[in-house]
Write a protein that holds these residues in place. Structure first.
Motif, PDB file in Angstrom:
ATOM      1  N   PHE A 146       0.826  -1.213   0.000  1.00 50.93           N
ATOM      2  CA  PHE A 146       0.000   0.000   0.000  1.00 50.93           C
ATOM      3  C   PHE A 146       0.857   1.258   0.000  1.00 50.93           C
ATOM      4  O   PHE A 146       0.766   2.093  -0.910  1.00 50.93           O
ATOM      5  CB  PHE A 146      -0.921  -0.003   1.227  1.00 50.93           C
ATOM      6  N   TRP A 147       1.711   1.427   1.010  1.00 51.92           N
ATOM      7  CA  TRP A 147       2.486   2.667   1.132  1.00 51.92           C
ATOM      8  C   TRP A 147       3.631   2.736   0.134  1.00 51.92           C
ATOM      9  O   TRP A 147       4.038   3.818  -0.280  1.00 51.92           O
ATOM     10  CB  TRP A 147       3.009   2.834   2.559  1.00 51.92           C
ATOM     11  N   LYS A 148       4.133   1.583  -0.273  1.00 50.56           N
ATOM     12  CA  LYS A 148       5.203   1.578  -1.280  1.00 50.56           C
ATOM     13  C   LYS A 148       4.694   2.184  -2.587  1.00 50.56           C
ATOM     14  O   LYS A 148       5.347   3.046  -3.194  1.00 50.56           O
ATOM     15  CB  LYS A 148       5.698   0.150  -1.526  1.00 50.56           C
ATOM     16  N   ASN A 149       3.514   1.755  -3.007  1.00 50.23           N
ATOM     17  CA  ASN A 149       2.937   2.275  -4.250  1.00 50.23           C
ATOM     18  C   ASN A 149       2.630   3.762  -4.146  1.00 50.23           C
ATOM     19  O   ASN A 149       2.841   4.526  -5.099  1.00 50.23           O
ATOM     20  CB  ASN A 149       1.666   1.498  -4.596  1.00 50.23           C
ATOM     21  N   LYS A 150       2.134   4.177  -2.986  1.00 50.24           N
ATOM     22  CA  LYS A 150       1.808   5.594  -2.810  1.00 50.24           C
ATOM     23  C   LYS A 150       3.072   6.446  -2.838  1.00 50.24           C
ATOM     24  O   LYS A 150       3.102   7.532  -3.425  1.00 50.24           O
ATOM     25  CB  LYS A 150       1.060   5.815  -1.483  1.00 50.24           C
ATOM     26  N   PHE A 151       4.142   5.940  -2.194  1.00 47.70           N
ATOM     27  CA  PHE A 151       5.396   6.696  -2.167  1.00 47.70           C
ATOM     28  C   PHE A 151       5.966   6.842  -3.573  1.00 47.70           C
ATOM     29  O   PHE A 151       6.357   7.938  -3.987  1.00 47.70           O
ATOM     30  CB  PHE A 151       6.412   5.976  -1.275  1.00 47.70           C
ATOM     31  N   LEU A 152       5.982   5.751  -4.320  1.00 48.76           N
ATOM     32  CA  LEU A 152       6.581   5.782  -5.654  1.00 48.76           C
ATOM     33  C   LEU A 152       5.799   6.680  -6.607  1.00 48.76           C
ATOM     34  O   LEU A 152       6.390   7.458  -7.363  1.00 48.76           O
ATOM     35  CB  LEU A 152       6.651   4.363  -6.222  1.00 48.76           C
ATOM     36  N   ASN A 153       4.488   6.602  -6.567  1.00 44.89           N
ATOM     37  CA  ASN A 153       3.680   7.309  -7.564  1.00 44.89           C
ATOM     38  C   ASN A 153       3.269   8.715  -7.159  1.00 44.89           C
ATOM     39  O   ASN A 153       3.013   9.558  -8.026  1.00 44.89           O
ATOM     40  CB  ASN A 153       2.429   6.485  -7.881  1.00 44.89           C
ATOM     41  N   VAL A 154       3.215   8.979  -5.860  1.00 46.85           N
ATOM     42  CA  VAL A 154       2.781  10.296  -5.390  1.00 46.85           C
ATOM     43  C   VAL A 154       3.952  11.145  -4.922  1.00 46.85           C
ATOM     44  O   VAL A 154       4.104  12.299  -5.327  1.00 46.85           O
ATOM     45  CB  VAL A 154       1.736  10.162  -4.250  1.00 46.85           C
TER      46      VAL A 154
END
Length: 297
Positions: free
Chosen positions: A72-80
């Motif tokens: 969850f947070w990995k994807n948010k960090f990378l894309n946002v």
């Protein structure tokens, strides 16, 4: 939307990309027109933000139903965060003071980035709610949180208090919702949206803050839904898909160059402004893709 006669996804990926395209178009158009002191374009931006938030809530709930909160947070960090971090560095280069709260999106130094702070808040709410057994009561909890946002988080956030939860709701009940999406639903949403737009022009409506914000919700949410539902029936469009692919980066960079228009609001500068923020968005997107590829090796 259908596979072998059955509905598999209310908002297919290719359609959500196009929806993001129209959303960022509305937001940019609203900001550019607003710099000329024309307030009638304001609902366009709010409608675009509502589309983004609905899609975010829908996408997170769909992802959760398939793989839980894995990554969850990995994807948010990378894309946002990666594109936002690049923009923050560019702002420092323009003379902005270093602000750790702004860097973490807790208190953005640029007022236009309120949306990113609000999106982060919704991410946290979703993560906490769905990492516990509380998600069995998600309808009630999200409604209570929406009410708190409506009364205590300022006008901009208040008028979007139902957008993200609505996306979660649409994912949760997509099989029921799908049966009611037709031209009559779209017309009803448009009528409600434009009726609210008409009502909010009256002084008696604007004089009461709570009433005005409520009417704002009735204006922007139905219009956002009508656009999203329409995109389920129209043919694929390369233009909207292209805008949607780079929508987040376009959101960041068009704000970065707004000072250029504030200094000079002549019509001749607008094409230069558009070219600059589009090229910047493509550049930031390329960097994001490159960094993500490095981190995944």
């Amino acid at each position: 939307m259908k596979e072998n006669g059955s509905m598999t996804n209310l908002f297919p990926v290719d359609r959500t990309v196009a929806m993001r395209g129209i959303a960022i178009f509305l937001i940019i158009l609203s900001h550019i027109i607003g710099l000329f002191q024309i307030r009638y374009a304001t609902p366009l931006g709010g409608t675009g933000v509502a589309i983004f938030l609905i899609l975010s809530g829908y996408g997170l709930r769909e992802s959760f139903s398939k793989k839980g909160l894995l990554g969850f947070w990995k994807n948010k960090f990378l894309n946002v965060y990666i594109p936002y971090f690049i923009v923050e560095l560019l702002l420092l280069g323009e003379g902005e003071d270093f602000n750790i709260l702004s860097l973490l999106l807790l208190r953005p130094s640029v007022s236009y980035f309120w949306y990113l702070n609000f999106l982060l808040l919704n991410y946290w709410i979703f993560f906490i709610l769905y990492s516990r057994a509380w998600h069995r009561y998600d309808n009630y909890i999200l409604l209570i949180i929406s009410c708190l946002i409506f009364f205590y988080c300022g006008e901009l956030r208040a008028e979007q208090c139902l957008s993200f939860p609505l996306g979660v709701f649409l994912s949760k009940y997509k099989y029921r919702v799908y049966r009611y999406i037709n031209k009559y639903t779209i017309i009803c949403c448009l009528l409600i949206g434009f009726l609210a737009l008409f009502i909010k022009q009256f002084d008696w409506c604007r004089a009461h803050n709570i009433l005005f914000v409520f009417v704002q919700i009735l204006n922007k949410l139905p219009l956002a839904l009508s656009i999203m539902f329409m995109f389920l029936f129209v043919k694929k469009n390369v233009f909207w898909n292209c805008l949607g692919k780079y929508s987040y980066e376009l959101y960041l960079t068009h704000i970065l160059f707004i000072p250029m228009l504030i200094v000079n609001t002549s019509l001749s500068i607008i094409p230069i402004y558009i070219i600059l923020f589009i090229l910047s968005a493509l550049f930031i997107y390329k960097i994001k893709v490159y960094v993500i590829s490095l981190l995944k090796k």
